[in-house]
Enzyme design. Structure first.
Site, mmCIF file in Angstrom:
data_model
loop_
_atom_site.group_PDB
_atom_site.id
_atom_site.type_symbol
_atom_site.label_atom_id
_atom_site.label_comp_id
_atom_site.label_asym_id
_atom_site.label_seq_id
_atom_site.Cartn_x
_atom_site.Cartn_y
_atom_site.Cartn_z
ATOM 1 N N GLU A 148 -17.785 -40.301 -57.125
ATOM 2 C CA GLU A 148 -18.885 -40.881 -57.887
ATOM 3 C C GLU A 148 -18.885 -42.392 -57.643
ATOM 4 O OE1 GLU A 148 -19.608 -38.101 -61.801
ATOM 5 O OE2 GLU A 148 -17.915 -39.506 -61.874
ATOM 6 N N ASN A 186 -17.487 -35.857 -65.646
ATOM 7 C CA ASN A 186 -16.690 -35.814 -66.870
ATOM 8 C C ASN A 186 -17.548 -35.709 -68.128
ATOM 9 O OD1 ASN A 186 -14.192 -35.783 -65.665
ATOM 10 N ND2 ASN A 186 -13.999 -37.998 -65.610
#
Length: 294
Positions: A148, A186
């Site tokens: 990411e 997440n």
């Protein structure tokens, strides 16, 4: 190109391996924050590679090539690098302290990135004299394809382009994410693990039952409780805390059992015990699933 990885835990060593085994010619410096224990850190770095060697997955020549690209030293060596990736404890104050040291050590030509899994890139940058960027790898970093890429408010387009190119050069797939608590993976994944812990805490199913249900019912390769052990229950807890305090949304509140297990240092693979027990090589011990709530 020379890369510094600051932090020599599981993620830091995995990131170092990802760069060292890349086809591109990366030289890697692992900066041990404590400034000691270099030999033991190297042994830990070489351990998974030695397992691959013993199983015939890599040759001795390839093993020697990878380990020769990695040096273990102090943070002062970061000034010689083109990119510094911080991969220390998931705590804002700790990260800012490390980056302030690096800010003094490194010339302005050195680009800073953080492997934070949930914290604000903009907040870290605000304490420094230069912008940083998020470069979030996933465990095990040497294997998992995703990175990411998270720009903060002051991150430049040149930094974004450079980091995305570097990620591709080491065989990763960069996904650009606008800064927000937990980013993408997440934000979705850790609450699922937290909910699975809550289901077990309520006594609705056993640890193995929950994991089997999600593997067979949702086609997940690994159950959420085993995944929590892999990620590290302390990391799961820290991410939940960040998302809860950033959003004040009760759906991100950490479960009581998660908090208790972190306090007991039953963190999963890294400590040998979490929802399952693990041998010294991090392999799950069959039949070891937690079956009572202590």
């Amino acid at each position: 190109m020379k890369i510094a990885v600051v932090g020599s835990g599981t993620m830091g060593l995995g990131i170092a391996q990802a760069f060292a085994q890349a086809k591109e010619g990366y030289e890697v410096i692992v900066c041990v924050v404590s400034g000691r224990g270099f030999d033991s850190k190297r042994e830990k770095f070489e351990k998974p590679l030695k397992r691959q060697l013993s199983r015939g997955k890599i040759t001795q020549e390839r093993f020697d090539e990878i380990v020769s690209k990695v040096t273990f030293t102090t943070m002062d060596a970061a000034k010689e690098c083109d990119l510094v990736i911080e991969s220390a404890i998931e705590d804002m104050a700790s990260k800012i302290k490390i980056f302030k040291q690096l800010d003094e050590i490194c010339p302005k030509t050195v680009m800073f990135a953080s492997n934070t899994s949930s914290l604000s890139i903009t907040e870290i940058s605000s304490a420094l004299t230069r912008p940083i960027i998020g470069m979030h790898f996933f465990n095990p970093a040497a294997v998992m394809k995703l990175v990411e890429v998270i720009p903060g408010m002051t991150t430049t387009q040149d930094m974004i382009t450079a980091v995305e190119t570097i990620a591709e050069e080491i065989g990763k797939v960069p996904v650009r994410v606008i800064e927000g608590p937990g980013f993408v993976v997440n934000r979705l994944l850790i609450p699922m693990i937290n909910d699975a812990i809550g289901i077990y805490e309520e006594g609705l199913a056993t640890v193995e039952g929950i994991d089997t249900a999600m593997k067979l019912g949702a086609n997940h390769p690994m159950g959420p409780l085993a995944l929590g052990d892999l990620v590290g229950l302390d990391v799961c807890y820290a991410i939940m805390e960040v998302m809860y305090h950033e959003t004040l949304d009760t759906k991100y509140r950490p479960s009581r059992l998660l908090k208790k297990m972190v306090r007991a240092k039953q963190l999963g693979q890294k400590t040998g015990k979490g929802f399952y027990e693990y041998d010294e090589n991090g392999r799950m011990i069959p039949g070891s699933a937690l079956d009572t709530i202590g």
